[in-house]
Design an enzyme around this catalytic site. Structure first.
Site, short mmCIF file in Angstrom:
data_model
loop_
_atom_site.label_atom_id
_atom_site.label_comp_id
_atom_site.label_asym_id
_atom_site.label_seq_id
_atom_site.Cartn_x
_atom_site.Cartn_y
_atom_site.Cartn_z
CB SER A 299 -0.91 0.01 1.23
OG SER A 299 -0.13 -0.02 2.42
CG HIS B 47 -3.41 -0.84 -2.52
ND1 HIS B 47 -3.74 0.49 -2.38
CD2 HIS B 47 -3.35 -1.35 -1.26
CE1 HIS B 47 -3.88 0.77 -1.10
NE2 HIS B 47 -3.65 -0.32 -0.40
#
Length: 715
Positions: free
Chosen positions: A437, A458
């Site tokens: 992230s 992600h």
């Protein structure tokens, strides 16, 4: 013996089977059947033939020629053309007339439902004499109009309560949830559930039995509820009061459609059907042109566009993912593995030691068990489901995988080490994806010999609930690798958005200024409750301080540090997170954060936080000012992300915000909302905040330029 007459039209075939007309619905050129004006005209002609008992028919069956889809509802493109309530009301009345004609046929019509029957599709089924559903995973029935800011406008608010009762009908209409065939049967929404291979035969047989009087049709009542206790004086009024209280509690009054559904049903459930239909059409007309419905329809189309496969060069193809590996059996890795397995992918879940792997496997299997219970899967399907997930301590089998997702700790060197191992063990065509992230994908791609197959995927936490995945595209990634990642995300039921490999990617990047401003407000003495309340009143699901506790202060601190390194020249920064972490506070995960926790439940603000930050909470600024200070930097950063090419369109930015962190859907996303407020208005407010609080509020160049030219983000 079945005989086929000449086709009535391209979308609706007319076949006759021993006196039963079998209408096969198969709209050409579309992946699904939708009730467009063209199809409606064809259907009206078919009803005329049935009314004349053409070809000697004495009953009829309506089937779909598209696998997995019966009728997916009305053509939503129509809603975008409506500009006045009268136009929308007329559209509703026309649909109601079609259903009334169907219900008044002199011959029985059986709905043979295989696949989704949603919205107008279910309303059409409600007007039929009898409903038979195929027992397949893709068969789903529901009225999801509320998710578009609307109510059912083709008789659904009237026929559904008269068929299954007011309470059950409200549950479906207010939530938009979809029922599998077994649950639909239990409610009385369908009359029979049969295996798919015999659906047509059973439906034709039931049509004959209805025509011969051997079986009674199952039709909605003309008025009132079929549920005995709901006919007790005051019973329905109680149901409506309870439902209204729940709607207001959940929506904070931001969504008019649920309240209008309650109003229409409450006023009409025990009145003649014709009166109820008039009320429904008027309400549909009023809702169709509200800002909330416009925004929700925009989100619907934007999410569909986000799912369109990226273009590939001639001769290049991206295989579908049938086998994959997830490296890292922590909470995120286990979630990714479980969601992938439940969508038909064979998954190997890997970790470095048996203890960590065992924890991850338990988490993944708990998620799969919950999924199996929700779907009411039979034992043999549960066995297949669990067999798709296999634990491993080695990279064995990786050469057969199309994709591997790395989900280890957020440490650059650890991830680079894992990527080197993956490249050595995987096939040359295997796509390597990181779930990071915060770490640039380019830094991970440097560790391998073939960087063209490295991308980012992600996911957001919790994986099983969050609908968005950012597909991170570094400059070195091959189009086929990006396309495979994009298709994989769709295959597991998520919405993908493609974003450039820049610090914070898109979602975390635009959240950065929002969270940072909340911490600066806190350090200036604004109470935590006031900050969070202002955000929730604006429509966000939780306030920024609550969000920090839920995400984890350590995770937020690491993400914030990356954003500060990249964009720190823009303005003030807060060290509040570092000071709280020095006191051992990580948020909900360790029971100590901005809030107090007892047995995992939040118990209010921890007053000790103010002492740690050296502030005394005082009076808060007016709510509109708090909202501007929190939200406008977020909107500004979304525009900057578009300006810098992090995202390639406003659509992507809107979907990323709505699906990634809960930007209010009724506001349509950052770019849609900017258009509604007016770009010049937003620029003027940002300039005022810049004068008062500093250059972190300075409007981005693109926003200022479009405002000066009187432009919008959407035509």
């Amino acid at each position: 013996m079945a005989t086929a007459a000449a086709s009535q039209a391209a979308a609706l075939r007319w076949e006759v089977e021993d006196g039963v007309a079998v209408l096969v619905l198969d709209v050409p050129g579309r992946p699904v059947n939708v009730l467009s004006p063209e199809l409606t005209r064809e259907f009206e002609r078919a009803l005329e033939r049935l009314a004349r008992r053409e070809d000697g028919v004495r009953a009829a069956v309506l089937l779909s020629g598209k696998p997995g889809v019966w009728i997916a509802g009305a053509d939503i493109d129509l809603f975008r053309t409506l500009t006045r309530p009268e136009e929308a009301e007329a559209l509703s009345r026309h649909a109601q007339e079609l259903m009334n004609r169907l219900a008044a046929l002199p011959v029985p019509l059986v709905a043979a439902i295989e696949g989704v029957a949603l919205g107008g599709g279910l309303e059409l089924a409600l007007a039929c004499s009898y409903r038979v559903a195929a027992d397949t995973p893709k068969t789903r029935l529901g009225l999801p109009e509320v998710q578009l800011g609307l109510l059912p406008g083709a008789g659904g608010t009237q026929r559904l309560p008269r068929l299954i009762g007011v309470r059950s009908a409200l549950d479906l209409m207010l939530t938009g949830r979809q029922l599998d065939p077994r649950r639909a049967s239990k409610l009385g929404l369908v009359d029979e559930v049969v295996p798919a291979p015999i659906l047509r035969r059973i439906a034709v047989q039931r049509a004959r039995e209805l025509a011969d009087g051997q079986r009674a049709p199952h039709l909605p009542r003309e008025r009132g509820s079929p549920v005995a206790w709901e006919r007790v004086p005051g019973a329905v009024a109680l149901v409506l009061r309870q439902a209204r209280a729940q709607v207001v509690r959940q929506t904070k009054g931001h969504y008019p459609a649920p309240l209008r559904i309650l109003e229409v049903v409450g006023r009409t459930w025990n009145r003649p059907l014709a009166e109820g239909l008039r009320e429904e059409a008027r309400a549909f007309g009023a809702l169709a042109v509200t800002p909330e419905s416009r925004a929700l329809v925009h989100i619907f189309f934007a999410s569909n566009r986000a799912k369109e496969d990226p273009p590939l060069p001639p001769g290049v193809r991206a295989p579908t993912v049938q086998r994959m590996m997830v490296v890292g059996a922590g909470f995120m890795g286990a979630g990714i593995a479980a969601v992938s397995a439940q969508n038909g992918i064979r998954v190997r879940l890997k970790d470095v030691n048996a203890e960590a792997l065992g924890r991850g496997l338990r988490t993944a299997r708990q998620l799969l068990e919950a999924y199996a219970q929700r779907r009411r899967l039979p034992r043999w399907e549960r066995t297949k489901l669990f067999d798709r997930l296999q634990p491993t301590l080695r990279y064995n089998g990786l050469r057969h995988a199309e994709l591997v997702v790395e989900a280890v700790f957020e440490d650059v060197e650890l991830k680079r080490h894992v990527f080197r191992e993956l490249e050595a063990a995987a096939a040359p065509t295997t796509v390597l994806a990181s779930n990071t992230s915060t770490i640039p994908i380019a830094r991970l791609a440097e560790a391998v010999q073939r960087p063209e197959r490295v991308i980012g995927l992600h996911f957001f936490s919790p994986v099983e609930r969050m609908p968005l995945v950012e597909v991170i595209v570094p400059s070195t990634a091959a189009p086929a690798a990006v396309a495979l990642g994009h298709r994989y995300v769709k295959a597991i039921g998520k919405t993908p958005i493609r974003v450039a490999d820049r610090p914070g990617f898109y979602v975390n990047r635009i959240l950065g200024p929002y969270v940072q401003e909340a911490l600066l407000l806190l350090e200036s003495g604004v109470p935590i409750e006031a900050i969070d309340a202002a955000a929730v009143a604006w429509g966000l699901p939780v306030g920024p301080i609550t969000l920090l506790d839920e995400v984890g202060l350590d995770v937020a601190q690491k993400s914030g540090e990356i954003l500060r390194q990249a964009f720190g020249d823009r303005g003030a920064a807060s060290d509040a997170l570092a000071r709280l972490m020095a006191d051992g506070r990580l948020g909900r995960k360790n029971g100590r954060g901005f809030f107090r926790y007892e047995a995992g439940k939040r118990r209010g603000v921890d007053a000790e936080v103010y002492r740690l930050l050296g502030v005394q909470p005082g009076a808060a600024p007016p709510t509109p000012e708090l909202q501007d200070r929190l939200v406008l930097p977020l909107l500004n950063e979304a525009v900057r992300a578009l300006e810098e090419g992090v995202i390639d369109s406003p659509d992507v930015g809107d979907i990323g915000a709505v699906f990634g962190f809960g930007f209010p859907p009724f506001r349509g996303g950052p770019f849609w909302h900017l258009d509604q407020v007016g770009l010049s208005t937003v620029v003027a407010r940002l300039e005022e905040l810049t004068r008062r609080f500093g250059r972190r509020f300075e409007p981005t160049a693109l926003l200022r330029a479009k405002a000066e030219r009187g432009e919008r983000f959407y035509a």
